[in-house]
Design a protein around this motif. Structure first.
Motif, PDB file in Angstrom:
ATOM      1  N   PRO A 184       0.822  -1.206   0.000  1.00  0.00           N
ATOM      2  CA  PRO A 184       0.000   0.000   0.000  1.00  0.00           C
ATOM      3  C   PRO A 184       0.863   1.265   0.000  1.00  0.00           C
ATOM      4  N   THR A 185       0.285   2.342  -0.496  1.00  0.00           N
ATOM      5  CA  THR A 185       1.017   3.615  -0.499  1.00  0.00           C
ATOM      6  C   THR A 185       1.194   4.134   0.925  1.00  0.00           C
ATOM      7  N   ASP A 186       0.262   3.789   1.829  1.00  0.00           N
ATOM      8  CA  ASP A 186       0.347   4.185   3.235  1.00  0.00           C
ATOM      9  C   ASP A 186       0.076   2.952   4.097  1.00  0.00           C
ATOM     10  N   PRO A 187       1.130   2.207   4.444  1.00  0.00           N
ATOM     11  CA  PRO A 187       0.936   0.976   5.215  1.00  0.00           C
ATOM     12  C   PRO A 187       0.195   1.190   6.539  1.00  0.00           C
ATOM     13  N   ASP A 188       0.445   2.300   7.221  1.00  0.00           N
ATOM     14  CA  ASP A 188      -0.228   2.535   8.500  1.00  0.00           C
ATOM     15  C   ASP A 188      -1.736   2.678   8.309  1.00  0.00           C
ATOM     16  N   ALA A 189      -2.148   3.402   7.276  1.00  0.00           N
ATOM     17  CA  ALA A 189      -3.574   3.560   6.997  1.00  0.00           C
ATOM     18  C   ALA A 189      -4.194   2.215   6.617  1.00  0.00           C
ATOM     19  N   PHE A 190      -3.464   1.423   5.835  1.00  0.00           N
ATOM     20  CA  PHE A 190      -3.960   0.096   5.461  1.00  0.00           C
ATOM     21  C   PHE A 190      -4.176  -0.752   6.711  1.00  0.00           C
ATOM     22  N   GLU A 191      -3.178  -0.783   7.581  1.00  0.00           N
ATOM     23  CA  GLU A 191      -3.271  -1.602   8.795  1.00  0.00           C
ATOM     24  C   GLU A 191      -4.418  -1.137   9.687  1.00  0.00           C
ATOM     25  N   ALA A 192      -4.633   0.176   9.777  1.00  0.00           N
ATOM     26  CA  ALA A 192      -5.715   0.704  10.608  1.00  0.00           C
ATOM     27  C   ALA A 192      -7.078   0.235  10.100  1.00  0.00           C
ATOM     28  N   ALA A 193      -7.213   0.037   8.789  1.00  0.00           N
ATOM     29  CA  ALA A 193      -8.493  -0.351   8.192  1.00  0.00           C
ATOM     30  C   ALA A 193      -8.614  -1.859   7.978  1.00  0.00           C
ATOM     31  N   TYR A 194      -7.537  -2.601   8.144  1.00  0.00           N
ATOM     32  CA  TYR A 194      -7.540  -4.024   7.796  1.00  0.00           C
ATOM     33  C   TYR A 194      -8.493  -4.834   8.670  1.00  0.00           C
ATOM     34  N   SER A 195      -8.606  -4.490   9.948  1.00  0.00           N
ATOM     35  CA  SER A 195      -9.494  -5.260  10.824  1.00  0.00           C
ATOM     36  C   SER A 195     -10.943  -5.175  10.340  1.00  0.00           C
ATOM     37  N   GLU A 196     -11.327  -4.050   9.725  1.00  0.00           N
ATOM     38  CA  GLU A 196     -12.675  -3.923   9.157  1.00  0.00           C
ATOM     39  C   GLU A 196     -12.865  -4.931   8.012  1.00  0.00           C
ATOM     40  N   GLN A 197     -11.843  -5.081   7.181  1.00  0.00           N
ATOM     41  CA  GLN A 197     -11.939  -6.032   6.068  1.00  0.00           C
ATOM     42  C   GLN A 197     -12.064  -7.464   6.593  1.00  0.00           C
ATOM     43  N   ILE A 198     -11.311  -7.784   7.635  1.00  0.00           N
ATOM     44  CA  ILE A 198     -11.395  -9.123   8.227  1.00  0.00           C
ATOM     45  C   ILE A 198     -12.796  -9.344   8.806  1.00  0.00           C
ATOM     46  N   ALA A 199     -13.334  -8.342   9.496  1.00  0.00           N
ATOM     47  CA  ALA A 199     -14.676  -8.466  10.073  1.00  0.00           C
ATOM     48  C   ALA A 199     -15.720  -8.679   8.982  1.00  0.00           C
ATOM     49  N   LEU A 200     -15.599  -7.967   7.875  1.00  0.00           N
ATOM     50  CA  LEU A 200     -16.541  -8.139   6.765  1.00  0.00           C
ATOM     51  C   LEU A 200     -16.400  -9.528   6.144  1.00  0.00           C
ATOM     52  N   ALA A 201     -15.175 -10.020   6.027  1.00  0.00           N
ATOM     53  CA  ALA A 201     -14.945 -11.351   5.461  1.00  0.00           C
ATOM     54  C   ALA A 201     -15.574 -12.426   6.347  1.00  0.00           C
ATOM     55  N   ARG A 202     -15.469 -12.257   7.655  1.00  0.00           N
ATOM     56  CA  ARG A 202     -16.024 -13.250   8.590  1.00  0.00           C
ATOM     57  C   ARG A 202     -17.542 -13.365   8.477  1.00  0.00           C
ATOM     58  N   LYS A 203     -18.206 -12.352   7.947  1.00  0.00           N
ATOM     59  CA  LYS A 203     -19.662 -12.356   7.811  1.00  0.00           C
ATOM     60  C   LYS A 203     -20.146 -13.074   6.551  1.00  0.00           C
ATOM     61  N   LEU A 204     -19.235 -13.461   5.668  1.00  0.00           N
ATOM     62  CA  LEU A 204     -19.652 -14.092   4.413  1.00  0.00           C
ATOM     63  C   LEU A 204     -20.307 -15.443   4.678  1.00  0.00           C
ATOM     64  N   PRO A 205     -21.424 -15.711   4.009  1.00  0.00           N
ATOM     65  CA  PRO A 205     -22.103 -16.997   4.212  1.00  0.00           C
ATOM     66  C   PRO A 205     -21.246 -18.155   3.692  1.00  0.00           C
ATOM     67  N   GLY A 206     -21.257 -19.249   4.424  1.00  0.00           N
ATOM     68  CA  GLY A 206     -20.554 -20.454   3.989  1.00  0.00           C
ATOM     69  C   GLY A 206     -19.063 -20.467   4.268  1.00  0.00           C
ATOM     70  N   LEU A 207     -18.525 -19.409   4.869  1.00  0.00           N
ATOM     71  CA  LEU A 207     -17.094 -19.365   5.174  1.00  0.00           C
ATOM     72  C   LEU A 207     -16.768 -20.442   6.201  1.00  0.00           C
ATOM     73  N   ILE A 208     -15.807 -21.315   5.876  1.00  0.00           N
ATOM     74  CA  ILE A 208     -15.439 -22.375   6.821  1.00  0.00           C
ATOM     75  C   ILE A 208     -14.059 -22.148   7.432  1.00  0.00           C
ATOM     76  N   ARG A 209     -13.272 -21.267   6.828  1.00  0.00           N
ATOM     77  CA  ARG A 209     -11.934 -20.984   7.347  1.00  0.00           C
ATOM     78  C   ARG A 209     -11.471 -19.664   6.773  1.00  0.00           C
ATOM     79  N   LEU A 210     -10.786 -18.887   7.582  1.00  0.00           N
ATOM     80  CA  LEU A 210     -10.191 -17.627   7.133  1.00  0.00           C
ATOM     81  C   LEU A 210      -8.732 -17.648   7.541  1.00  0.00           C
TER      82      LEU A 210
END
Length: 106
Positions: free
Chosen positions: A17-43
């Motif tokens: 990323p162009t700004d690694p700190d900004a990416f890291e600050a927002a990454y937990s949101e992406q993980i939380a959204l991924a965990r909500k996907l139907p049928g997910l058996i492993r992340l």
């Protein structure tokens, strides 16, 4: 068993990323959204080790989302708008998203 019956994963390969700190600050949101996907058996979330010589790595982070089969992964992808939107917003270095058939899992 047809090829579409095999376990399937959706992989996100994030470039540096162009700004690694900004990416890291927002990454937990992406993980939380991924965990909500139907049928997910492993992340599986991972971060690429830095190169010893300090040169850029070929990728920054990897996110692998596992599903029972292609149909389950496709159904999850249909619900992944919020995840993809957050990814595009925060993956300022770019991202590749790929569906993959799991051939071996030892």
């Amino acid at each position: 068993m047809t090829e579409h019956d095999k376990p399937t994963k959706i992989s996100f390969v994030y470039s540096n990323p162009t700004d690694p700190d900004a990416f890291e600050a927002a990454y937990s949101e992406q993980i939380a959204l991924a965990r909500k996907l139907p049928g997910l058996i492993r992340l599986q979330a991972s971060k690429v080790w830095p190169k010893e010589d300090g040169s850029p790595t070929p990728a920054y982070r990897l996110l692998d989302l596992y599903f029972a089969d292609y149909a389950a992964a496709s159904a999850a992808a249909a619900e992944a708008g919020p995840l993809v939107g957050a990814t595009r917003e925060h993956a300022t270095g770019g991202v590749v998203i790929a569906f993959a058939e799991i051939l071996e899992d030892a």
